[in-house]
Design a protein around this motif. Structure first.
Motif, PDB file in Angstrom:
ATOM      1  N   PRO A 112       7.553  10.776  -1.352  1.00  0.00           N
ATOM      2  CA  PRO A 112       7.338   9.504  -2.059  1.00  0.00           C
ATOM      3  C   PRO A 112       8.598   8.648  -2.167  1.00  0.00           C
ATOM      4  O   PRO A 112       8.511   7.418  -2.121  1.00  0.00           O
ATOM      5  CB  PRO A 112       6.847   9.945  -3.446  1.00  0.00           C
ATOM      6  N   LEU A 113       9.759   9.293  -2.294  1.00  0.00           N
ATOM      7  CA  LEU A 113      11.001   8.524  -2.388  1.00  0.00           C
ATOM      8  C   LEU A 113      11.276   7.774  -1.083  1.00  0.00           C
ATOM      9  O   LEU A 113      11.592   6.576  -1.086  1.00  0.00           O
ATOM     10  CB  LEU A 113      12.172   9.453  -2.717  1.00  0.00           C
ATOM     11  N   ALA A 114      11.140   8.480   0.029  1.00  0.00           N
ATOM     12  CA  ALA A 114      11.356   7.837   1.328  1.00  0.00           C
ATOM     13  C   ALA A 114      10.309   6.755   1.572  1.00  0.00           C
ATOM     14  O   ALA A 114      10.608   5.688   2.120  1.00  0.00           O
ATOM     15  CB  ALA A 114      11.306   8.883   2.438  1.00  0.00           C
ATOM     16  N   GLY A 115       9.081   7.022   1.148  1.00  0.00           N
ATOM     17  CA  GLY A 115       8.021   6.023   1.300  1.00  0.00           C
ATOM     18  C   GLY A 115       8.328   4.752   0.527  1.00  0.00           C
ATOM     19  O   GLY A 115       8.073   3.639   1.007  1.00  0.00           O
ATOM     20  N   ALA A 116       8.892   4.909  -0.666  1.00  0.00           N
ATOM     21  CA  ALA A 116       9.247   3.739  -1.470  1.00  0.00           C
ATOM     22  C   ALA A 116      10.339   2.918  -0.789  1.00  0.00           C
ATOM     23  O   ALA A 116      10.290   1.681  -0.779  1.00  0.00           O
ATOM     24  CB  ALA A 116       9.705   4.182  -2.859  1.00  0.00           C
ATOM     25  N   TRP A 128       0.839  -1.211   0.000  1.00  0.00           N
ATOM     26  CA  TRP A 128       0.000   0.000   0.000  1.00  0.00           C
ATOM     27  C   TRP A 128       0.871   1.258   0.000  1.00  0.00           C
ATOM     28  O   TRP A 128       0.606   2.217  -0.739  1.00  0.00           O
ATOM     29  CB  TRP A 128      -0.907  -0.026   1.226  1.00  0.00           C
ATOM     30  N   ILE A 129       1.921   1.252   0.817  1.00  0.00           N
ATOM     31  CA  ILE A 129       2.831   2.405   0.864  1.00  0.00           C
ATOM     32  C   ILE A 129       3.531   2.590  -0.480  1.00  0.00           C
ATOM     33  O   ILE A 129       3.679   3.714  -0.978  1.00  0.00           O
ATOM     34  CB  ILE A 129       3.867   2.226   1.993  1.00  0.00           C
ATOM     35  N   LEU A 130       3.962   1.483  -1.089  1.00  0.00           N
ATOM     36  CA  LEU A 130       4.653   1.565  -2.378  1.00  0.00           C
ATOM     37  C   LEU A 130       3.728   2.119  -3.460  1.00  0.00           C
ATOM     38  O   LEU A 130       4.147   2.941  -4.292  1.00  0.00           O
ATOM     39  CB  LEU A 130       5.159   0.176  -2.776  1.00  0.00           C
ATOM     40  N   PHE A 131       2.476   1.700  -3.437  1.00  0.00           N
ATOM     41  CA  PHE A 131       1.501   2.190  -4.417  1.00  0.00           C
ATOM     42  C   PHE A 131       1.308   3.700  -4.291  1.00  0.00           C
ATOM     43  O   PHE A 131       1.352   4.441  -5.281  1.00  0.00           O
ATOM     44  CB  PHE A 131       0.168   1.462  -4.222  1.00  0.00           C
ATOM     45  N   HIS A 132       1.114   4.157  -3.052  1.00  0.00           N
ATOM     46  CA  HIS A 132       0.900   5.590  -2.848  1.00  0.00           C
ATOM     47  C   HIS A 132       2.176   6.390  -3.090  1.00  0.00           C
ATOM     48  O   HIS A 132       2.110   7.541  -3.546  1.00  0.00           O
ATOM     49  CB  HIS A 132       0.369   5.837  -1.433  1.00  0.00           C
ATOM     50  N   ALA A 169       4.413   5.683  -5.355  1.00  0.00           N
ATOM     51  CA  ALA A 169       4.512   5.822  -6.810  1.00  0.00           C
ATOM     52  C   ALA A 169       3.544   6.883  -7.327  1.00  0.00           C
ATOM     53  O   ALA A 169       3.894   7.693  -8.199  1.00  0.00           O
ATOM     54  CB  ALA A 169       4.230   4.474  -7.472  1.00  0.00           C
ATOM     55  N   ARG A 170       2.349   6.896  -6.777  1.00  0.00           N
ATOM     56  CA  ARG A 170       1.351   7.881  -7.223  1.00  0.00           C
ATOM     57  C   ARG A 170       1.763   9.303  -6.854  1.00  0.00           C
ATOM     58  O   ARG A 170       1.645  10.226  -7.659  1.00  0.00           O
ATOM     59  CB  ARG A 170      -0.008   7.548  -6.601  1.00  0.00           C
ATOM     60  N   HIS A 171       2.291   9.465  -5.633  1.00  0.00           N
ATOM     61  CA  HIS A 171       2.719  10.797  -5.198  1.00  0.00           C
ATOM     62  C   HIS A 171       3.998  11.240  -5.901  1.00  0.00           C
ATOM     63  O   HIS A 171       4.251  12.439  -6.032  1.00  0.00           O
ATOM     64  CB  HIS A 171       2.930  10.810  -3.685  1.00  0.00           C
ATOM     65  N   PHE A 172       4.803  10.267  -6.336  1.00  0.00           N
ATOM     66  CA  PHE A 172       6.030  10.631  -7.048  1.00  0.00           C
ATOM     67  C   PHE A 172       5.689  11.239  -8.411  1.00  0.00           C
ATOM     68  O   PHE A 172       6.372  12.149  -8.893  1.00  0.00           O
ATOM     69  CB  PHE A 172       6.913   9.399  -7.230  1.00  0.00           C
ATOM     70  N   LEU A 173       4.628  10.714  -9.018  1.00  0.00           N
ATOM     71  CA  LEU A 173       4.194  11.259 -10.310  1.00  0.00           C
ATOM     72  C   LEU A 173       3.541  12.625 -10.136  1.00  0.00           C
ATOM     73  O   LEU A 173       3.677  13.503 -10.993  1.00  0.00           O
ATOM     74  CB  LEU A 173       3.215  10.289 -10.980  1.00  0.00           C
ATOM     75  N   LYS A 174       2.840  12.788  -9.012  1.00  0.00           N
ATOM     76  CA  LYS A 174       2.200  14.072  -8.716  1.00  0.00           C
ATOM     77  C   LYS A 174       2.558  14.485  -7.291  1.00  0.00           C
ATOM     78  O   LYS A 174       1.767  14.295  -6.358  1.00  0.00           O
ATOM     79  CB  LYS A 174       0.681  13.971  -8.868  1.00  0.00           C
TER      80      LYS A 174
END
Length: 307
Positions: A181-185, A96-100, A102-107
């Protein structure tokens, strides 16, 4: 009197349960009083943590039960079952964290929490940090699979809160929206790796993965140290159930030894192995061997399967 390994693990389970309960109540109270949907959602997450910790505590109690007539090897595998559940839960969280991320990294978008949320987050950080450090000490003492899984779960909460604070601070000071988003990934990959390790350890226990390599050197030392009364061994098998381990093998002994002599040798070997491996139950089956000038012949009807 020092507490037993089971008592230490159960105490860790209680500490985890109390921490999750306190955080759930705190977040719910502040969320309702401030009308914060974010805190109410976080309270729900802590409520799920409380439920998970309750399951873990029950599993730890079950695993600590002694063997009985229906469970001759004890209840140790209850830890592995709960650990399997925990690993799947952590894997879902990591995904779930990886999905979000990736989404936040794009926006990229840095969301600034409310002041009340930040205060609650700081309290959560302090309590969770104490819990994680305590769990780590318990893991070092007991090697508990379930406490390790619970530890990984709370580490994810701790890192998540730290990332929120870090990303907010950096966004306010530098405008770097991509840090969050980078740290989240990175955190999600750490969680997925940890979840896989817990999953593998749990399935290894449930599927009775062999642990012979941990005992072979000691058994060889025992065999060599008691020659010529002990000539060799075969059919070495091991498995684990929680912290309890089970070791069994066939010991090759000259057929002319009396029953009393064989029994004394077996007792001395059992004492030596139990002293070296205190959480291991050892079962030894003596096999008669005929020794002559042409060599030695194992008189057991079945050929050895494992060494």
């Amino acid at each position: 009197m020092n507490p037993s390994s089971n008592q230490i693990k159960i105490l860790a389970g209680v500490f985890s349960l109390v921490t999750a309960g306190l955080l759930a109540v705190l977040k719910l109270w502040v969320g309702v009083s401030q009308g914060s949907l974010a805190l109410l959602a976080s309270a729900l997450d802590s409520g799920l943590d409380f439920l998970t910790s309750s399951v873990n505590l029950y599993a730890l109690h079950q695993a600590a039960r002694p063997a009985d007539s229906e469970h001759r090897y004890g209840y140790g595998k209850a830890e592995a079952i709960a650990g399997l559940f925990q690993s799947l839960l952590v894997a879902v969280s990591g995904g779930w964290i990886l999905f979000h991320a990736a989404r936040h990294f794009l926006k990229p978008k840095a969301e600034i929490p409310e002041i009340s949320s930040l205060y609650v987050m700081l309290v959560s950080l302090v309590l969770t940090t104490f819990l994680v450090l305590y769990q780590r000490s318990v893991i070092r003492k007991t090697g508990s699979l379930l406490v390790s899984a619970d530890h990984l779960h709370y580490v994810s909460d701790l890192l998540g809160n730290l990332l929120v604070l870090l990303s907010v601070a950096l966004a306010m000071q530098t405008g770097w929206d991509w840090v969050d988003p980078l740290a989240g990934a990175v955190v999600s990959l750490y969680l997925l790796k940890g979840a896989w390790e817990i999953f593998k350890k749990s399935t290894d226990i449930l599927m009775d993965r062999d642990l012979s390599h941990e005992y072979r050197d000691s058994i060889l030392r025992v065999v060599k140290g008691r020659s010529p009364q002990v000539l060799g061994y075969h059919d070495l098998r091991t498995r684990s159930a929680g912290e309890r381990r089970f070791l069994e093998f066939h010991l090759e002994m000259p057929k002319n030894l009396t029953l009393e002599e064989s029994h004394k040798i077996l007792d001395s070997i059992l004492d030596e192995l139990k002293e070296e491996f205190p959480y291991t139950e050892v079962l030894i089956h003596p096999d008669p061997v005929e020794v002559n000038r042409n060599g030695r012949t194992l008189l057991d009807r079945e050929a050895p399967r494992f060494y």
